[in-house]
Write an enzyme that holds these catalytic residues in place. Structure first.
Site, PDB file in Angstrom:
ATOM      1  N   SER A  38       0.675  -1.187  -0.045  1.00  0.00           N
ATOM      2  CA  SER A  38       0.058   0.035  -0.060  1.00  0.00           C
ATOM      3  C   SER A  38       0.767   1.275   0.120  1.00  0.00           C
ATOM      4  O   SER A  38       0.468   2.598  -0.391  1.00  0.00           O
ATOM      5  CB  SER A  38      -0.912  -0.115   1.128  1.00  0.00           C
ATOM      6  OG  SER A  38      -0.162   0.044   2.515  1.00  0.00           O
ATOM      7  N   LYS A  82       1.654   4.102   6.963  1.00  0.00           N
ATOM      8  CA  LYS A  82       0.895   5.090   5.999  1.00  0.00           C
ATOM      9  C   LYS A  82       1.296   6.632   5.952  1.00  0.00           C
ATOM     10  O   LYS A  82       2.237   6.758   6.968  1.00  0.00           O
ATOM     11  CB  LYS A  82      -0.492   5.130   6.339  1.00  0.00           C
ATOM     12  CG  LYS A  82      -1.387   3.812   6.366  1.00  0.00           C
ATOM     13  CD  LYS A  82      -1.394   3.201   5.063  1.00  0.00           C
ATOM     14  CE  LYS A  82      -2.369   1.796   5.552  1.00  0.00           C
ATOM     15  NZ  LYS A  82      -2.270   0.866   3.955  1.00  0.00           N
TER      16      LYS A  82
END
Length: 154
Positions: A38, A82
């Site tokens: 991701s 993230k």
């Protein structure tokens, strides 16, 4: 008797070394192995990264563009990596949920760089600052002198 004494001394040294390591890990810096894609192309699956631990950094000084490691808000035993795209009080685009959302006080809005596969704040909402475990500094493995900076200004 000498063997018992030597065992106790060496056991004490190992215990002390373990305590020093754990304290350093919790309060200064830590290493993480990235799992998942991701955050590609910034960091790839299997890369080892180092970052400042949450005990070392002031969580209120995090900035947009910082890449952080945090406990997953939906699966607490898992860790996520993230990028911060919104801080408390910011308005962020709400994909599929309306025009925009406000990030509540004491929380951050996190998104992965590879938007097509990332499970991030667009899925689970803003993340409380107390789930942040650290801020990434650099990639350690595989080693590359020409690597880009991890944290970008947004």
């Amino acid at each position: 008797m000498d063997n018992v004494r030597r065992l106790l001394i060496n056991g004490g040294k190992v215990l002390l070394a373990g305590c020093v390591f754990r304290t350093f890990q919790n309060h200064v810096c830590d290493f993480w192995i990235i799992a998942g894609n991701s955050m590609e192309p910034t960091v790839y699956d299997g890369q080892i990264v180092v970052g400042w631990s949450s005990g070392w950094i002031n969580l209120n000084n995090l900035k947009r563009g910082d890449v952080i490691v945090a406990r997953s808000p939906t699966q607490p035993k898992e860790t996520i990596c993230k990028r911060i795209v919104g801080l408390q009080g910011d308005r962020v685009p709400a994909n599929y949920k309306g025009p925009e959302l406000f990030v509540p006080a004491g929380q951050v809005w996190l998104e992965g760089d590879h938007k097509a596969v990332s499970r991030d704040s667009n899925t689970f909402g803003a993340v409380p600052l107390n789930l942040v475990q650290g801020k990434l500094i650099c990639r350690v493995w595989p080693f590359d002198l020409s690597q880009e900076k991890i944290n970008k200004i947004i």
